[in-house]
Design an enzyme around this catalytic site. Structure first.
Site, short mmCIF file in Angstrom:
data_model
loop_
_atom_site.label_atom_id
_atom_site.label_comp_id
_atom_site.label_asym_id
_atom_site.label_seq_id
_atom_site.Cartn_x
_atom_site.Cartn_y
_atom_site.Cartn_z
N TRP A 145 2.82 12.92 2.29
CA TRP A 145 2.97 13.23 2.87
C TRP A 145 3.57 12.98 5.06
CZ3 TRP A 145 0.17 11.60 7.46
CH2 TRP A 145 -0.82 10.44 7.10
N LYS A 169 7.10 15.02 -7.67
CA LYS A 169 6.07 15.38 -6.75
C LYS A 169 5.15 14.99 -5.55
CE LYS A 169 1.99 13.21 -6.97
NZ LYS A 169 1.45 14.11 -6.05
N ALA A 171 2.89 15.29 -1.81
CA ALA A 171 2.03 15.19 -1.47
C ALA A 171 1.21 16.40 -2.20
CB ALA A 171 1.95 13.90 -0.05
N GLY A 222 3.66 5.05 -0.66
CA GLY A 222 2.70 5.65 -0.53
C GLY A 222 2.18 4.32 -0.54
N SER A 223 0.32 4.37 -0.66
CA SER A 223 0.03 3.19 -0.33
C SER A 223 -0.16 2.09 -1.59
CB SER A 223 -1.80 4.02 -0.72
OG SER A 223 -2.27 4.32 -1.81
N GLU A 244 7.88 1.74 -1.87
CA GLU A 244 8.40 1.07 -0.25
C GLU A 244 6.66 1.43 -0.40
OE1 GLU A 244 7.39 2.04 2.67
OE2 GLU A 244 8.33 4.03 2.35
N LEU A 245 6.30 0.67 -0.20
CA LEU A 245 3.79 0.51 -0.10
C LEU A 245 3.55 0.32 0.68
CD1 LEU A 245 3.68 -0.97 -3.39
CD2 LEU A 245 4.18 1.07 -2.92
N CYS A 278 4.19 3.23 7.77
CA CYS A 278 4.18 2.39 6.88
C CYS A 278 4.88 1.23 8.09
CB CYS A 278 5.02 2.53 5.66
SG CYS A 278 6.35 3.04 5.62
N GLU A 375 -4.23 -1.42 7.02
CA GLU A 375 -3.51 -0.90 8.01
C GLU A 375 -4.44 0.10 8.89
OE1 GLU A 375 0.71 0.91 6.64
OE2 GLU A 375 -0.69 0.57 4.64
#
Length: 474
Positions: A145, A169, A171, A222-223, A244-245, A278, A375
């Site tokens: 998001w 898909k 957020a 995302g996370s 990509e975390l 991030c 984080e």
């Protein structure tokens, strides 16, 4: 609405989800809420479209992307306003994001022409050795998001440039922005099934994506927690994955750095998007010789930042995405204060019932604080001190994360040492804004797998096929 096989559709159940402005709490729209059945339908559409799309010459795929970029440019203000209404970032920042999103589409419109194979030197006179680059297949993409436009194009553009087809898909908090992007794909008249949009039950949609043997590639931003779950669930079908975390970026300021320049760098890397990125600065390491001066100057600048509704003129810091995000930031600040931290400015919610948190600077940060390890994802800048290069490199290299790091110094030799020694996929050396479409983006360790952006980004959607051709001699 959902976008499947070139058509806008409601969910089969008729379910919808309401979307609220995090700055005002106002309802800004409702969208179709689908699930497994719609996801399966979208995968089938993508599977069918892949048969012909993969065979379309790269330059032709590039022409479609160029058309998408042109339409996005015409609608950039509309897209930006939707971003701000949905997730809160200041409108100026949202406009910048849309330009970035267009840059990815334009870059990969050109890269579609440059998917090169190889001819290898043969070890036998009667053979010819070839390496072909071919699209991996149907791709499932899951986006966050905090950058609801650029994260979509950073995934979809290289995928379809490579010859893949996509089921996206977005957020749950930002589906309207995704719909705006897909309106551009629709207006560009991409063949049916090349791009598909599903929204709704995240676990159900993710389950179908990871379990489907027709989905050969999964890309996620995302996370780290969710990324690990998706990796685990994708193992059964051995999908190609790129992720990509999370990140925990250090920002190192040496004693020879220009303090004013470094302070401006922190303002950009920490408080843009209210710290909800991030690659946002999480730990500021300042040499003890200049720490006092740096802290005073940073606090003065941060205190001047305007917190408010992103649609209002002059706002620097918008709301956090929801009340849970505010609670997390508040808990990190309170934890720091109980462990020796000193709040130089900010430090609390704007009011008890809003999603706004003051832009905050904390002095005397230490390794025992949550903010040093977790984080924060909010507008809080903790200042740590250090004495030597060796010490700060050891502290900066987080045990789990390795996405982005920043370093400010005027010592050329030190710059080159830090480039090597910082264990991160991205290093901004005297540069607080290193992200561009033509460069690879991705992290080390638990911050991710694979790269997005640049020439590396399209390789994530290709597979190498080795062909040995025999019997060439008479």
């Amino acid at each position: 609405m959902l976008y499947i096989n070139g058509e806008w559709k409601q969910s089969k159940s008729g379910s919808t989800s309401d979307i609220y402005n995090p700055a005002t709490g106002e309802l800004i729209g409702s969208v179709a809420s689908g699930g497994g059945e719609e996801t399966f339908e979208a995968i089938e559409a993508a599977k069918h479209a892949f048969i012909t799309w993969r065979r379309l010459p790269g330059p032709e795929r590039g022409k479609y992307l160029s058309k998408v970029a042109s339409i996005m440019r015409e609608k950039q203000d509309e897209i930006a306003e939707t971003i701000t209404l949905e997730m809160g970032k200041p409108l100026t920042d949202a406009k910048g994001e849309v330009i970035g999103a267009i840059n990815y589409v334009e870059w990969y419109a050109e890269e579609a022409k440059r998917i090169y194979g190889d001819i290898l030197p043969a070890s036998h006179p009667d053979k010819q050795l070839l390496v072909l680059k071919q699209p991996v297949g149907v791709t499932a993409a899951i986006t966050p998001w905090n950058f609801p436009a650029s994260m979509i194009t950073r995934k979809i553009a290289p995928a379809i440039a490579a010859g893949c087809t996509v089921v996206l898909k977005p957020a749950p908090a930002t589906p309207l922005s995704a719909m705006k992007i897909f309106e551009c794909f629709d207006a560009a008249k991409l063949p049916k099934g090349v791009v598909n949009l599903v929204m709704g039950e995240a676990e159900e949609i993710g389950k179908v994506m990871t379990e489907s043997r027709d989905v050969r590639k999964l890309t996620f931003t995302g996370s780290t927690k969710v990324g690990k779950l998706l990796l685990k669930n994708s193992a059964e079908t051995v999908k190609k994955v790129s992720m990509e975390l999370g990140g925990h970026a250090p920002f190192i300021v040496f004693e020879d750095a220009d303090v004013d320049v470094a302070v401006q760098g922190v303002l950009l890397t920490k408080f843009k998007n209210a710290g909800q990125t991030c690659i946002s600065t999480n730990r500021i390491y300042v040499h003890e010789a200049i720490a006092g001066n740096f802290g005073r100057k940073l606090a003065e600048k941060v205190a001047q930042l305007k917190v408010g509704n992103g649609m209002e003129s002059g706002v620097d810091v918008g709301p956090l995405i929801n009340s849970e995000a505010v609670e997390k930031v508040d808990s990190h600040v309170k934890d720091a204060m109980t462990k020796g931290g000193q709040v130089l400015c900010g430090g609390k919610r704007v009011n008890q019932h809003s999603n706004f948190f003051e832009a905050t600077v904390i002095n005397f940060a230490n390794d025992e604080m949550k903010i040093a390890k977790e984080e924060t994802f909010g507008p809080v800048a903790p200042i740590f001190t250090f004495q030597s290069e060796e010490e700060v490199v050891k502290k900066a290299n987080h045990e789990n994360y390795g996405l982005a790091a920043y370093c400010f110094t005027n010592n050329l030799g030190r710059s080159y040492r830090l480039m090597q020694d910082l264990d991160f996929g991205i290093v901004g050396m005297n540069d607080p804004a290193p992200i561009v479409a033509q460069a690879p983006f991705g992290g080390f360790k638990e911050s991710g797998i694979g790269k997005e952006g640049g020439k590396s980004g399209i390789l994530e959607y290709l597979e190498e096929k080795f062909v040995s051709v025999g019997s060439l001699t008479k």
